[in-house]
Scaffold this active site. Structure first.
Site, PDB file in Angstrom:
ATOM      1  N   ASP A  11       0.829  -1.023   0.124  1.00 26.61           N
ATOM      2  CA  ASP A  11      -0.088   0.124   0.187  1.00 26.61           C
ATOM      3  C   ASP A  11       0.981   1.211  -0.046  1.00 26.61           C
ATOM      4  O   ASP A  11       1.917   1.393   0.821  1.00 26.61           O
ATOM      5  CB  ASP A  11      -0.941  -0.047   1.469  1.00 26.61           C
ATOM      6  CG  ASP A  11      -2.315   0.862   1.115  1.00 26.61           C
ATOM      7  OD1 ASP A  11      -2.054   1.985   0.289  1.00 26.61           O
ATOM      8  OD2 ASP A  11      -3.162   0.544   1.714  1.00 26.61           O
ATOM      9  N   ASP A 105      -2.643   1.974  -6.186  1.00 26.98           N
ATOM     10  CA  ASP A 105      -1.658   2.156  -5.175  1.00 26.98           C
ATOM     11  C   ASP A 105      -1.596   1.117  -4.350  1.00 26.98           C
ATOM     12  O   ASP A 105      -1.114   1.241  -3.239  1.00 26.98           O
ATOM     13  CB  ASP A 105      -1.674   3.208  -4.343  1.00 26.98           C
ATOM     14  CG  ASP A 105      -2.902   3.509  -3.444  1.00 26.98           C
ATOM     15  OD1 ASP A 105      -3.903   2.948  -3.880  1.00 26.98           O
ATOM     16  OD2 ASP A 105      -2.659   3.646  -2.365  1.00 26.98           O
ATOM     17  N   GLU A 106      -2.386  -0.173  -4.863  1.00 26.80           N
ATOM     18  CA  GLU A 106      -2.378  -1.196  -3.636  1.00 26.80           C
ATOM     19  C   GLU A 106      -2.412  -2.588  -4.475  1.00 26.80           C
ATOM     20  O   GLU A 106      -3.129  -2.684  -5.716  1.00 26.80           O
ATOM     21  CB  GLU A 106      -3.813  -1.090  -3.139  1.00 26.80           C
ATOM     22  CG  GLU A 106      -3.678  -1.295  -1.479  1.00 26.80           C
ATOM     23  CD  GLU A 106      -5.239  -1.035  -0.933  1.00 26.80           C
ATOM     24  OE1 GLU A 106      -5.916  -2.232  -0.821  1.00 26.80           O
ATOM     25  OE2 GLU A 106      -5.758  -0.161  -0.927  1.00 26.80           O
TER      26      GLU A 106
END
Length: 497
Positions: A11, A105-106
DNA sequence: TCTGGGGTCCTAGGACCC
DNA sequence: TCTGGGGTCCTAGGACCC
């Protein structure tokens, strides 16, 4: 469930805001808030400096401005975020082909499916865990080196626990949860810590006297099914007792494509609503086609003045990517909804997507029908959208990348009363100076985002290319690979502290 | 303080078919 | 004449996630 913590969840920390700070040296160390800047916008991401003022995601922008008036307020630059995301995802794919992105983003990564899988399978407990920790710390260092951004990583024996771990690791940390420790870690947490439990479910559980994950485990499956329904109840119970068998699955095709717009002022009349539906349908079709897909079900979404939201849908006989067909369908649906009181938001979407685009008979028939039938577009309206795009191009958005003939690359700091203020700096320059221009200064034009590192543009993939396997192996003998020595765990691998 | 935009998954009722 | 059960598709709404 596995006996080794070989699933990791990555993350990025305050991703959008962090990209802005990396790209704009003058903003480093200062509160940055990315989101919708209009009267009805909300915060997308706040930097940690802004979070100290109480600003957080999904907060109305007006409130954020009151809490943190001195922050830099920027509209998003998704092209830039996508570029950075590709670099990060590329680094993850060096660890394993089994990478499941959840957003820009993960992502989850299954280390057992990658080059280190065999070693992990052979290793004894302690060795395996040290290898996972070393790989995760190498990964974080690589991300830092390639993008200048920090990431948090969780490692565990399941997706659930890896995600919980990365949450604990934030910001800029690594947490490993040892298999076997699941219930001990989860037990004291509030029910909201479990993914899938939001405000509504939390209320239901609270009214039943269930506040912690331990309460859920104790309640038992039957009671949770009673409270939450079959599917959710079973799922929540499994999570509460630390069980999660879901595999990491590589990137799947999208199942729907949609676009929507919230208007600064509610729309009052039907004609205006229909014109906006046209614009949205065109945008939706553009995205659909860019993805090389076609769809069968057209969905219209309407949010009214009082925030009540409804959807109307129509399923066609076959999949289409024909703008005329999708527009007409959306219009038909829109003409059937009650818009009394005003419309706050409109959306157009397409689902039941087909894997390929087919010029189907149905679309052709519809089109000839429509053409034969009627209304040639009024001359003025035909030029409308194009003229509008011109206007949009001259509408300078805070944060936007620009280039000036004389002063070079910079970004829009603000605009108003016929002026636009630009700060001239790049990701690799020092903090730059500000200059002001007329909004229609011909020397000033919109620009593409710059890579965060000067050398990141080399190679045909724009810096997102995957390194040779040997490169990583080479480092294995180096700093990162001496897990026993380096004890990255100052981070508390057990996640208990 | 007044609530974005892009998605996913689940539920439930009615139609329709066998 | 009355009464089935299951499966699939469509539609609408809602919870949730980032």
């Amino acid at each position: 469930m596995r006996s080794l913590p070989s699933i990791i969840h990555l993350d990025m920390d305050a991703f959008f805001a962090a990209v802005e700070q990396a790209a704009k040296p003058s903003l480093r160390g200062k509160p940055v808030i990315v989101g919708g800047l209009g009267g009805r916008g909300v915060v997308s991401t706040a930097s940690y400096e802004a979070r100290r003022f109480g600003v957080h995601s999904a907060m109305p922008m007006a409130q954020a401005r009151r809490l943190c008036p001195n922050a830099a307020f920027l509209s998003g630059r998704f092209e830039a975020y996508r570029q950075v995301s590709e670099i990060v995802m590329g680094l993850l794919r060096e660890l394993s082909p089994l990478v499941q992105p959840l957003s820009l983003d993960e992502a989850f990564v299954d280390l057992e499916a990658g080059p280190y899988g065999p070693v992990l399978a052979e290793a004894d407990h302690g060795t395996g865990e040290r290898l996972v920790v070393a790989l995760a710390e190498d990964l974080r260092a690589d991300i830092q080196r390639r993008t200048g951004l920090t990431a948090s990583v969780g490692a565990a024996g399941s997706k659930l626990m890896a995600k919980i771990a990365s949450e604990q690791a934030k910001p800029d940390g690594l947490v490993l949860i040892e298999p076997g420790e699941e219930r001990a870690v989860l037990g004291p947490m509030p029910v909201r810590a479990l993914p899938g439990i939001g405000p509504a479910t939390e209320q239901v559980l609270r009214r039943a006297g269930l506040n912690t994950v331990a309460d859920l485990a104790e309640a038992g499956e039957a009671e949770l099914v009673q409270l939450l329904g079959r599917s959710h109840g079973v799922g929540v119970h499994q999570m509460a007792i630390g069980l999660d068998d879901r595999p990491v699955v590589a990137d799947q095709d999208a199942k729907s494509v949609s676009v929507e717009d919230t208007f600064e002022v509610d729309l009052a009349d039907r004609e205006r609503v229909l014109r906006e539906v046209d614009v949205l349908a065109a945008r939706c079709v553009r995205r659909l086609r860019a993805a090389g897909r076609s769809g069968r079900t057209v969905v219209l979404k309407v949010r009214r003045f009082d925030f009540s939201t409804l959807t109307r849908s129509e399923t066609l006989r076959g999949p289409t990517d024909d703008e005329a067909v999708i527009t007409e369908t959306a219009r038909r649906l829109a003409s059937q909804v009650d818009i009394t009181g005003g419309v706050r938001l409109l959306g157009v979407g397409v689902s039941q997507l087909a894997d390929y685009t087919q010029e189907d008979l149905f679309a052709q028939a519809e089109r000839t029908e429509a053409a034969a039938e009627q209304h040639p577009v009024p001359a003025g309206e035909e030029n409308g959208p194009a003229a509008e795009e011109e206007a949009v191009a001259r509408h300078w958005m805070p944060g936007q990348d620009v280039h000036h003939d004389e002063f070079g690359p910079g970004w829009v700091q603000g605009s108003g009363v016929g002026r636009v203020t630009v700060r001239f700096e790049t990701p690799w320059s020092g903090p730059g100076r500000v200059r002001t221009f007329a909004v229609d200064d011909p020397a000033l034009e919109p620009a593409r985002p710059l890579p965060l590192h000067r050398d990141a543009g080399r190679g045909e993939h724009g810096g997102a290319e995957v390194a040779e396997p040997g490169e990583r192996r080479g480092r294995e003998g180096g700093s990162g690979a001496d897990p026993a020595g380096q004890d990255p765990a100052g981070q508390d691998p057990a996640g208990k502290g």
